[in-house]
Design a protein around this motif. Structure first.
Motif, PDB file in Angstrom:
ATOM      1  N   VAL A 107       0.841  -1.203   0.000  1.00  0.00           N
ATOM      2  CA  VAL A 107       0.000   0.000   0.000  1.00  0.00           C
ATOM      3  C   VAL A 107       0.878   1.255   0.000  1.00  0.00           C
ATOM      4  N   ALA A 108       1.934   1.233   0.808  1.00  0.00           N
ATOM      5  CA  ALA A 108       2.842   2.384   0.854  1.00  0.00           C
ATOM      6  C   ALA A 108       3.530   2.620  -0.483  1.00  0.00           C
ATOM      7  N   ALA A 109       3.681   1.538  -1.271  1.00  0.00           N
ATOM      8  CA  ALA A 109       4.312   1.656  -2.585  1.00  0.00           C
ATOM      9  C   ALA A 109       3.316   2.022  -3.682  1.00  0.00           C
ATOM     10  N   GLY A 110       2.054   2.235  -3.305  1.00  0.00           N
ATOM     11  CA  GLY A 110       1.072   2.704  -4.279  1.00  0.00           C
ATOM     12  C   GLY A 110       0.116   1.658  -4.793  1.00  0.00           C
ATOM     13  N   ARG A 111       0.149   0.433  -4.228  1.00  0.00           N
ATOM     14  CA  ARG A 111      -0.801  -0.604  -4.647  1.00  0.00           C
ATOM     15  C   ARG A 111      -1.873  -0.780  -3.574  1.00  0.00           C
ATOM     16  N   GLU A 211      -4.719 -30.061  -6.134  1.00  0.00           N
ATOM     17  CA  GLU A 211      -5.738 -29.346  -6.912  1.00  0.00           C
ATOM     18  C   GLU A 211      -5.993 -27.968  -6.321  1.00  0.00           C
ATOM     19  N   THR A 212      -6.054 -27.879  -4.987  1.00  0.00           N
ATOM     20  CA  THR A 212      -6.263 -26.585  -4.331  1.00  0.00           C
ATOM     21  C   THR A 212      -5.195 -25.588  -4.754  1.00  0.00           C
ATOM     22  N   LEU A 213      -3.942 -26.010  -4.667  1.00  0.00           N
ATOM     23  CA  LEU A 213      -2.844 -25.101  -4.984  1.00  0.00           C
ATOM     24  C   LEU A 213      -2.764 -24.805  -6.477  1.00  0.00           C
ATOM     25  N   GLY A 214      -3.186 -25.745  -7.314  1.00  0.00           N
ATOM     26  CA  GLY A 214      -3.251 -25.464  -8.742  1.00  0.00           C
ATOM     27  C   GLY A 214      -4.255 -24.369  -9.049  1.00  0.00           C
ATOM     28  N   LEU A 215      -5.401 -24.405  -8.371  1.00  0.00           N
ATOM     29  CA  LEU A 215      -6.398 -23.344  -8.544  1.00  0.00           C
ATOM     30  C   LEU A 215      -5.881 -22.020  -7.987  1.00  0.00           C
ATOM     31  N   VAL A 216      -5.162 -22.083  -6.870  1.00  0.00           N
ATOM     32  CA  VAL A 216      -4.536 -20.873  -6.315  1.00  0.00           C
ATOM     33  C   VAL A 216      -3.607 -20.247  -7.352  1.00  0.00           C
ATOM     34  N   ARG A 217      -2.774 -21.063  -7.965  1.00  0.00           N
ATOM     35  CA  ARG A 217      -1.837 -20.556  -8.984  1.00  0.00           C
ATOM     36  C   ARG A 217      -2.597 -19.878 -10.125  1.00  0.00           C
ATOM     37  N   ASP A 218      -3.704 -20.478 -10.544  1.00  0.00           N
ATOM     38  CA  ASP A 218      -4.453 -19.922 -11.672  1.00  0.00           C
ATOM     39  C   ASP A 218      -5.205 -18.643 -11.316  1.00  0.00           C
ATOM     40  N   LEU A 219      -5.374 -18.384 -10.021  1.00  0.00           N
ATOM     41  CA  LEU A 219      -6.093 -17.180  -9.581  1.00  0.00           C
ATOM     42  C   LEU A 219      -5.165 -16.007  -9.286  1.00  0.00           C
ATOM     43  N   LEU A 220      -3.860 -16.229  -9.343  1.00  0.00           N
ATOM     44  CA  LEU A 220      -2.940 -15.134  -9.035  1.00  0.00           C
ATOM     45  C   LEU A 220      -2.955 -14.073 -10.127  1.00  0.00           C
ATOM     46  N   SER A 221      -2.757 -12.843  -9.705  1.00  0.00           N
ATOM     47  CA  SER A 221      -2.729 -11.722 -10.644  1.00  0.00           C
ATOM     48  C   SER A 221      -1.445 -11.728 -11.459  1.00  0.00           C
ATOM     49  N   ALA A 222      -1.333 -10.775 -12.379  1.00  0.00           N
ATOM     50  CA  ALA A 222      -0.139 -10.672 -13.220  1.00  0.00           C
ATOM     51  C   ALA A 222       1.089 -10.249 -12.437  1.00  0.00           C
ATOM     52  N   ALA A 223       0.885  -9.658 -11.257  1.00  0.00           N
ATOM     53  CA  ALA A 223       2.011  -9.224 -10.420  1.00  0.00           C
ATOM     54  C   ALA A 223       1.741  -9.648  -8.981  1.00  0.00           C
ATOM     55  N   ALA A 276       5.344 -18.370  -0.342  1.00  0.00           N
ATOM     56  CA  ALA A 276       5.962 -18.091  -1.644  1.00  0.00           C
ATOM     57  C   ALA A 276       5.810 -16.593  -1.871  1.00  0.00           C
ATOM     58  N   VAL A 277       6.939 -15.895  -2.019  1.00  0.00           N
ATOM     59  CA  VAL A 277       6.920 -14.434  -2.003  1.00  0.00           C
ATOM     60  C   VAL A 277       7.576 -13.893  -3.268  1.00  0.00           C
ATOM     61  N   TRP A 278       6.858 -12.992  -3.946  1.00  0.00           N
ATOM     62  CA  TRP A 278       7.395 -12.317  -5.123  1.00  0.00           C
ATOM     63  C   TRP A 278       7.774 -10.870  -4.837  1.00  0.00           C
ATOM     64  N   GLY A 279       7.149 -10.266  -3.835  1.00  0.00           N
ATOM     65  CA  GLY A 279       7.439  -8.874  -3.543  1.00  0.00           C
ATOM     66  C   GLY A 279       6.746  -7.940  -4.512  1.00  0.00           C
ATOM     67  N   GLN A 280       7.201  -6.696  -4.535  1.00  0.00           N
ATOM     68  CA  GLN A 280       6.528  -5.653  -5.305  1.00  0.00           C
ATOM     69  C   GLN A 280       6.680  -5.834  -6.812  1.00  0.00           C
ATOM     70  N   LYS A 281       7.689  -6.593  -7.263  1.00  0.00           N
ATOM     71  CA  LYS A 281       7.963  -6.677  -8.690  1.00  0.00           C
ATOM     72  C   LYS A 281       7.701  -8.069  -9.257  1.00  0.00           C
TER      73      LYS A 281
END
Length: 287
Positions: A107-111, A211-223, A276-281
């Motif tokens: 949020v502090a980074a503008g998202r 299957e649960t985690l496969g659906l989780v993967r498919d629901l993730l946003s582009a970032a 599993a962490v991607w961070g801001q980028k």
């Protein structure tokens, strides 16, 4: 900051905890060491619960019908259930702090992250994300637990915050969200070892987790920001969780460990987590 929870002592397969002014003794299979406090002190607990020949409360009439505590910066309504639960799993406190801080950083980074909390129980992770500034979708198969979580939201001044409250089977809901083209920047899940969906659907973690985690993967946003998985299933170790999430999310940084009950006594393991962490980028093509 006031924290109304602490582990007073543990040992001989039990834990002695304080929730505000209420002290309880309940089972804890990992506590294989000796208690440090006297039997007399344990005997002064407000009430106790065991699973010897069924689910048994002792002194349940001494408990308030409901009471409120604050821990990890979140207020919770508590009440004794027939299964010995109270409406909170305090071993999740470190995860709630991490969720709040991670969302707050975004949020502090503008998202303004969109967060999905699956198998969400009384809403600790939902409230941590909302207090950090996220839009949240809270899902649980139990209508009663969803209402409990909504009461907790009101206790935290979040009655008008953008939180979707959903009573549904997790797999059915995620498939619908995928068909609708919805996506989430962070997904939190604590699936049961065994459970039933809102329509009576059976869930077994050893059969259904992939299957649960496969659906989780498919629901993730582009970032994406993160996926946070936790579990109380016996035999499921942090290393096993890292192997599973590492295959699904090969570019994410993985963080894992045991969840702990902590306080004045020896810390007591109570479940595991893996993030599993991607961070801001983070980028979806890296998932």
């Amino acid at each position: 900051m006031t924290d109304d929870y602490e582990l007073i002592d543990s040992g001989d397969g039990r834990k002695f905890e304080r929730f505000g002014s209420v002290t309880l003794v309940r089972p804890c299979s990992q506590a294989l060491w000796r208690p440090e406090r006297s039997a007399a002190e344990w005997g002064r607990a407000t009430a106790s619960f065991d699973r010897i020949e069924g689910n048994n409360w002792h002194g349940r009439s001494n408990l308030p019908k409901e009471w409120t505590i604050q821990t990890a910066g979140i207020r919770f309504k508590l009440g004794g259930t027939d299964f010995g639960h109270l409406g909170i799993f305090p071993e999740q406190r470190a995860q709630w702090r991490w969720i709040h801080d991670t969302v707050g950083g975004a949020v502090a980074a503008g998202r303004r992250p969109k967060v999905l909390n699956l198998f969400a129980y009384s809403g600790g992770s939902t409230l941590a994300a909302a207090l950090g500034g996220a839009e949240v979708c809270h899902l649980d198969a139990s209508r009663g637990m969803v209402e409990w979580a909504r009461e907790n939201a009101a206790q935290n001044g979040l009655a008008d915050h953008p939180i979707r409250w959903i009573t549904d089977d997790a797999h059915k809901f995620m498939r619908r969200e995928i068909r609708r083209g919805r996506a989430y920047d962070a997904i939190i899940l604590d699936p049961p070892t065994f459970g039933r969906g809102a329509g009576g659907e059976m869930y077994k973690i050893e059969r259904d987790l992939k299957e649960t985690l496969g659906l989780v993967r498919d629901l993730l946003s582009a970032a994406p920001l993160f996926v946070l998985f936790s579990s109380h299933t016996p035999g499921l170790s942090p290393h096993v969780a890292e192997n599973i999430l590492g295959q699904l999310f090969p570019s994410a940084a993985l963080e894992s460990g045991e969840m702990l009950l902590e306080g004045r006594a020896l810390a007591c393991p109570s479940g595991i987590y893996c993030r599993a962490v991607w961070g801001q980028k983070g980028k979806k093509e890296d998932v």
